[in-house]
Design a protein around this motif. Structure first.
Motif, PDB file in Angstrom:
ATOM      1  N   ASP A 105       3.354  39.805  -0.488  1.00 38.57           N
ATOM      2  CA  ASP A 105       2.343  38.824  -0.407  1.00 38.57           C
ATOM      3  C   ASP A 105       1.630  38.407  -1.702  1.00 38.57           C
ATOM      4  O   ASP A 105       1.848  39.003  -2.793  1.00 38.57           O
ATOM      5  N   THR A 106       1.267  37.154  -1.714  1.00 38.46           N
ATOM      6  CA  THR A 106       0.740  36.509  -3.075  1.00 38.46           C
ATOM      7  C   THR A 106      -0.631  37.181  -3.594  1.00 38.46           C
ATOM      8  O   THR A 106      -1.382  37.220  -2.895  1.00 38.46           O
ATOM      9  N   ARG A 157      -6.469  37.175   7.982  1.00 37.74           N
ATOM     10  CA  ARG A 157      -5.030  36.435   7.851  1.00 37.74           C
ATOM     11  C   ARG A 157      -4.900  35.807   6.593  1.00 37.74           C
ATOM     12  O   ARG A 157      -5.521  34.945   6.091  1.00 37.74           O
ATOM     13  N   LEU A 158      -3.618  36.074   5.923  1.00 42.17           N
ATOM     14  CA  LEU A 158      -3.284  35.642   4.711  1.00 42.17           C
ATOM     15  C   LEU A 158      -2.787  34.445   4.697  1.00 42.17           C
ATOM     16  O   LEU A 158      -1.985  33.961   5.574  1.00 42.17           O
ATOM     17  N   THR A 159      -3.132  33.290   3.727  1.00 40.06           N
ATOM     18  CA  THR A 159      -2.878  32.041   3.770  1.00 40.06           C
ATOM     19  C   THR A 159      -1.517  31.838   2.910  1.00 40.06           C
ATOM     20  O   THR A 159      -0.536  30.912   3.208  1.00 40.06           O
ATOM     21  N   ALA A 160      -1.246  32.605   2.119  1.00 35.68           N
ATOM     22  CA  ALA A 160       0.163  32.853   1.575  1.00 35.68           C
ATOM     23  C   ALA A 160       0.792  33.753   1.839  1.00 35.68           C
ATOM     24  O   ALA A 160       0.664  34.983   1.424  1.00 35.68           O
ATOM     25  N   SER A 161       1.797  33.822   2.817  1.00 32.31           N
ATOM     26  CA  SER A 161       2.195  34.930   3.727  1.00 32.31           C
ATOM     27  C   SER A 161       3.539  35.313   2.900  1.00 32.31           C
ATOM     28  O   SER A 161       3.971  34.523   2.063  1.00 32.31           O
ATOM     29  N   ASP A 203      -7.817  33.103   4.735  1.00 29.11           N
ATOM     30  CA  ASP A 203      -8.636  31.956   5.438  1.00 29.11           C
ATOM     31  C   ASP A 203      -9.983  31.902   4.929  1.00 29.11           C
ATOM     32  O   ASP A 203     -10.562  30.679   5.059  1.00 29.11           O
ATOM     33  N   ASP A 204     -10.704  33.087   4.324  1.00 25.79           N
ATOM     34  CA  ASP A 204     -12.022  33.073   3.869  1.00 25.79           C
ATOM     35  C   ASP A 204     -12.121  32.731   2.640  1.00 25.79           C
ATOM     36  O   ASP A 204     -13.466  32.746   1.759  1.00 25.79           O
ATOM     37  N   GLY A 205     -10.983  32.549   1.766  1.00 26.22           N
ATOM     38  CA  GLY A 205     -11.155  32.321   0.592  1.00 26.22           C
ATOM     39  C   GLY A 205     -10.349  33.300  -0.397  1.00 26.22           C
ATOM     40  O   GLY A 205      -9.465  34.201   0.063  1.00 26.22           O
ATOM     41  N   LEU A 206     -10.671  33.277  -1.608  1.00 31.53           N
ATOM     42  CA  LEU A 206     -10.207  34.532  -2.610  1.00 31.53           C
ATOM     43  C   LEU A 206     -10.831  35.596  -2.360  1.00 31.53           C
ATOM     44  O   LEU A 206     -12.109  35.424  -2.851  1.00 31.53           O
ATOM     45  N   GLU A 207     -10.192  36.656  -2.071  1.00 33.96           N
ATOM     46  CA  GLU A 207     -11.169  37.993  -2.024  1.00 33.96           C
ATOM     47  C   GLU A 207     -10.709  38.978  -2.788  1.00 33.96           C
ATOM     48  O   GLU A 207      -9.364  39.423  -2.975  1.00 33.96           O
ATOM     49  N   LEU A 208     -11.513  39.860  -3.240  1.00 35.34           N
ATOM     50  CA  LEU A 208     -11.146  40.979  -4.193  1.00 35.34           C
ATOM     51  C   LEU A 208     -10.394  41.956  -3.467  1.00 35.34           C
ATOM     52  O   LEU A 208     -11.140  42.806  -2.549  1.00 35.34           O
ATOM     53  N   VAL A 209      -9.180  42.385  -3.790  1.00 36.54           N
ATOM     54  CA  VAL A 209      -8.500  43.380  -3.412  1.00 36.54           C
ATOM     55  C   VAL A 209      -8.157  44.334  -4.208  1.00 36.54           C
ATOM     56  O   VAL A 209      -7.730  45.560  -3.942  1.00 36.54           O
TER      57      VAL A 209
END
Length: 565
Positions: free
Chosen positions: A211-212, A331-335, A268-274
């Protein structure tokens, strides 16, 4: 249409946190609190102003009574630290072009930003930055991270996480382990942003290898923050460990000072802190591995939330109600693409005390490196596919001679492996294309193969035929024999043979590595699979002088130089 990530989306979440003694404090000459300590941080909330950063910068300010049992504690409140501790947070304004005022002109000379930033000596405005005093609410440990770390990172492998040249100053591994899993929870007044939202935190448990990820931190901490503030880096999830993937390794390249910075996933919701950066530099057995150590933010927030519940109203006064939750990752946009699905084709190859990686090319045949099997008659490939612990004995049916430029071995298994994805072999190569290396470097058997990303930086040819592939992926000890895949198509491009080592200075360069092109091996594999004749593989021992020159990194065949491979 392609979506562009980064920039303002991450800028509002990042900051620099500095810790120092208050102005005018009389400090003993040998005290570690003399020098300013700084790292990156994440603005979790604008109203209330809440910042999360790494806890290691607070360690020099522990009072003597707390220093002994730091490793046994789960939370330390402000009274566990020196009363002279001064914390400052420096962050970018939302609109840099409209920032007003001379932000730093009223700071005392002891401020880390002034002391280290050569531009600040001019007493001019840094129009893009603001600073404020911060209050330490608490330092919180993440025992889940500590537990995962102790299980997968062996002390025998001589791990350490500082700058190599400062290894002696950093102390032993035991000293480093005391601080890696600690995080600081800070409160500052309202930051003055028009928006009063919070950073979206997501759980790491649904992340997959490949995952990116985007890392956002400020290299060198408080040094020149007007230039280095919130520098971006991009990479992939290399590996994960622990409950709900609390420990994450990424090949996003970070520098000292980015500890406490954020790691984000693009959904899909943008950049999220993981996750939160724990250690940007990792060394294993005195070799830089080029990976960044990250702690999942949901586990950090869970521990903070548990402390707040136990402390009750005492901290409610200091920390107004705010959500400390991490929602599921969408859902990740960069799979990760097809490489993730090809992981079960990668196997751990054990031969005595030596181990490395290999890739299955059919149900009974795998390719690896000669130096992994060391020309032994038997080996024990361990498929990563479920069950991961299964062992399948195999026989080394061919290994190139030491004089051959191609470091290759062919292992035939005693029984077929039916449940693995057979890789598609590439027929051509394109310099500059995205690639991944998969191998059992870094963690070895503990967590399955690691994935690193990069590009195919060069295709070296002799007589218009590819004889060597060069990539920028990070390659470590244990990755030898692993596959080089094309990121987008999933095609098998080559077999990893080595990274680069400069023997004159003893330096290893994981991001400069070489693979044997699969086009060299494909007809040989096909011939053996069809006829059982090994004669075709023996052609690898008769490679011409020009191919030998390429693999020895020599400019002329007659020059006698020590190889850098």
């Amino acid at each position: 249409r392609a979506r562009r990530w980064g920039g303002p989306e991450l800028a509002q979440a990042g900051c620099v946190v500095s810790a120092s003694s208050a102005p005018g404090t009389s400090v003993a000459p040998a005290s570690p609190t003399q020098g300013p300590w700084s790292c990156s941080g994440i603005v979790l909330s604008h109203r209330p102003g809440i910042v999360l950063c790494h806890g290691a910068i607070l360690s020099p300010f522990l009072v003597a009574a707390e220093q002994v049992d730091w490793s046994q504690r789960r939370v330390l409140l402000a009274d566990s630290f020196s009363p002279d501790l001064r914390i400052q947070v420096l962050w970018p304004v939302e609109n840099r072009s409209q920032a007003e005022g001379k932000i730093l002109q009223d700071l005392e000379p002891s401020c880390p930003a002034l002391g280290l930033n050569p531009l600040s000596s001019q007493r001019e405005a840094l129009s893009s930055l603001r600073q404020h005093e911060a209050q330490l609410l608490m330092a919180v440990a993440c025992p889940q991270f500590q537990d995962a770390f102790s299980k997968v990172l062996s002390r025998a492998e001589q791990w350490h996480f500082g700058r190599k040249e400062e290894a002696h100053e950093a102390g032993t591994l035991d000293d480093e382990l005391l601080f890696l899993h600690w995080f600081a929870f800070l409160r500052i007044p309202e930051l003055g942003f028009p928006a009063a939202g919070q950073v979206t935190c997501v759980s790491a448990k649904s992340l997959k290898k490949g995952d990116t990820l985007f890392a956002c931190g400020s290299p060198f901490g408080s040094f020149c923050p007007d230039i280095f503030m919130n520098t971006l880096s991009k990479g992939v999830v290399s590996n994960m460990a622990g409950e709900e993937n609390v420990l994450i390794l990424t090949d996003a390249r970070c520098l000292p000072g980015t500890e406490g910075g954020g790691v984000f996933a693009a959904s899909d919701d943008g950049l999220e802190l993981v996750g939160v950066i724990v250690a940007p530099l990792c060394w294993k057995a005195n070799e830089w591995v080029g990976l960044t150590l990250v702690c999942a933010v949901d586990c950090i927030l869970e521990n903070i939330r548990n402390v707040l519940v136990r402390c009750g109203k005492f901290l409610e006064i200091l920390c107004p109600p705010m959500q400390l939750v991490a929602r599921p990752l969408g859902r990740l946009t960069a799979s990760p693409g097809p490489v993730y699905h090809l992981l079960p084709a990668v196997v751990l190859v054990e031969c005595g005390h030596v181990w490395g990686s290999g890739v299955m090319v059919n149900s009974r045949l795998l390719l690896t490196c000669r130096h992994v099997v060391n020309e032994a008659s038997t080996s024990k490939p361990s498929p990563w596919a479920v069950p991961r612990t299964s062992l399948v004995k195999g026989k080394v049916v061919f290994a190139t001679k030491d004089a051959s430029p191609y470091d290759l071995a062919v292992v035939e298994l005693q029984k077929s492996l039916l449940s693995f994805p057979k890789p598609v072999l590439a027929s051509k190569f394109c310099a500059g294309e995205d690639v991944n290396v998969v191998g059992f470097g870094v963690f070895g058997q503990a967590c399955g193969p690691s994935v690193t990303s990069g590009i195919l930086s060069a295709v070296v040819t002799v007589d218009d035929k590819p004889v060597m592939l060069q990539t920028t992926c990070a390659v470590h000890g244990g990755s030898s024999g692993g596959p080089l895949f094309a990121t987008h198509s999933g095609e098998l491009l080559g077999i990893v043979a080595s990274n680069t080592r400069d023997n004159s200075v003893g330096a290893t360069y994981p991001h400069l590595n070489f693979s044997i092109p699969i086009t060299v091996l494909q007809p040989l594999v096909a011939e053996y699979s069809r006829t059982g004749n090994l004669g075709s593989f023996q052609e690898l021992d008769r490679a011409c002088d020009r191919i030998q020159v390429v693999w020895r990194l020599q400019r002329k065949p007659r020059e006698i130089q020590r190889s850098k491979l």
